[in-house]
Design an enzyme around this catalytic site. Sequence first.
Site, short mmCIF file in Angstrom:
data_model
loop_
_atom_site.label_atom_id
_atom_site.label_comp_id
_atom_site.label_asym_id
_atom_site.label_seq_id
_atom_site.Cartn_x
_atom_site.Cartn_y
_atom_site.Cartn_z
N GLU A 162 0.69 -1.33 -0.02
CA GLU A 162 -0.10 -0.11 -0.09
C GLU A 162 0.91 1.36 0.04
O GLU A 162 0.84 1.92 0.92
CB GLU A 162 -0.96 0.13 1.21
CG GLU A 162 -1.92 -1.46 1.09
CD GLU A 162 -2.61 -1.53 2.39
OE1 GLU A 162 -2.58 -0.48 3.30
OE2 GLU A 162 -3.30 -2.46 2.34
N ARG A 217 2.30 -8.05 0.95
CA ARG A 217 1.45 -7.58 1.80
C ARG A 217 2.12 -7.55 3.24
O ARG A 217 2.09 -6.64 3.91
CB ARG A 217 0.03 -8.09 1.88
CG ARG A 217 -0.74 -7.90 2.85
CD ARG A 217 -2.07 -8.60 2.95
NE ARG A 217 -2.85 -8.48 4.22
CZ ARG A 217 -3.73 -7.73 4.37
NH1 ARG A 217 -4.06 -6.59 3.47
NH2 ARG A 217 -4.37 -7.44 5.42
N HIS A 287 -4.13 3.25 5.57
CA HIS A 287 -4.12 2.19 4.59
C HIS A 287 -4.64 2.58 3.18
O HIS A 287 -4.84 3.55 3.11
CB HIS A 287 -5.05 1.07 5.10
CG HIS A 287 -4.50 0.46 6.51
ND1 HIS A 287 -4.09 -1.01 6.69
CD2 HIS A 287 -4.56 1.03 7.75
CE1 HIS A 287 -3.75 -1.03 7.89
NE2 HIS A 287 -3.97 -0.03 8.53
N GLU A 361 -8.68 4.08 4.85
CA GLU A 361 -8.47 3.32 3.76
C GLU A 361 -8.69 4.31 2.50
O GLU A 361 -9.72 4.68 2.13
CB GLU A 361 -9.83 1.98 3.39
CG GLU A 361 -9.47 1.23 4.55
CD GLU A 361 -8.38 0.20 4.34
OE1 GLU A 361 -7.83 0.24 3.31
OE2 GLU A 361 -8.48 -0.96 5.13
#
Length: 425
Positions: A162, A217, A287, A361
């Site tokens: 991310e 990840r 995120h 997010e």
Amino acid sequence: MDQVLRVLPQTSEHVKQLQQLCDTLLLDLWKPLLSEDIQAGEELHVRVPASSLQELKGSLNQHLISYEVLIRDVQEQLDSSMPRKGGSHWRVPEGYSYTVYHPIEEIYHWMYQIKESNSELVTQHYLGMTYENRPMYYLKISQPSNKAKKIIWMDCGIHAREWISPAFCQWFVKEILQNYKTDPKIKSFLQNLDVYILPVLNIDGYIYSWTTERLWRKSRSAHVNGTCFGTDLNRNFNCSWGSIGVSHNCSSLTFCGTGPESEPETKAVARFIEKRKSDVLCFLTIHSYGQYILTPYGYKTDLASNHQDLVEAAEKAAVALKEKHGTNFTVGPTSLVLYKNSGSSRDWAHMIGIPFSYTFELRDKGAYGFILPPDQIQPTCEETTIAVMTIIEYVNQKYFPNSAVAVTSGSLWLWLIVLFTQILS
């Protein structure tokens, strides 16, 4: 070539078929993260290796499951998101580019230069060591004061792929340092609040995403005699650890570790925050993707005791965010608006007594997913900065109402002086 598909199951039979395909073809689910969370009527995003594309599409067509291609060539998109070779944008803060993604060595150098160039406000501190023995550093932004102040915590980059998350943390630091002398809202909250920012929490995984596997990840801790690697650090905190929305298989993207805080990265954050928990008013973890401002809880459907305050602040932030570029964010408890998961830092922070705790997010809704192109960095950071500033302002006014009034009064007097001067002239 690998592709990312958007698939929409309509029936329970569709769901069963998709779960079977995900498990047998070992597909990389982007949304949701676990095959058991696939639901009829809810779209899923999945990265499909070239070797499985024909088989998967054939099965989807056979079972009348609708789908469309979100990313036609994953590698091409990955290549376009990488900074151009030879472009050094990091030697001094003034020349640092905030609209490209940076490897960890450039972020380290940026932190040092930011601290050196803003020594009246910024200090750099050691937090702990990662699994691969790399130092974790955070920046403290603090207006000199004789009084004890409260804390806003922000961490980025807990999930390696991310990249927009660390990019935002850097942008946010820049915004405070460029504007704190002239922006009355920043002036106000820095009188009462210190801001602690950890630009990259999962340093080992972040490096691995640059050097080896862009869509990695997890962390890089080794398990089962080195046969599988990595823990989902945002499922490793001591908050209903291992109970829901996680995997105990170390090969899974959602492997929660061997125990609560089994990973040195989560332990470093937890020990640091726990020592200061009576002073931390707001815990923010950044995120991507999906465009949510998530409140506790993820592991249960119960609402937080101060749910109304949490949602009120988040909804104000979402409105302010949308005014910048028209981007829509969804606000609400994780278990109700996204999916259930245990062991998150957001829930853990609230559980230990931090009143305001959120997961952001960031962009987008899935057109690019975890491969957000560099031309999206600036608008994403601009709108998110407004949202985060709105939440910090809400917290500041709630706990320090007199200081907010003082700034307003000061602004009023300044306006009256200017008006009186104009009348006399």
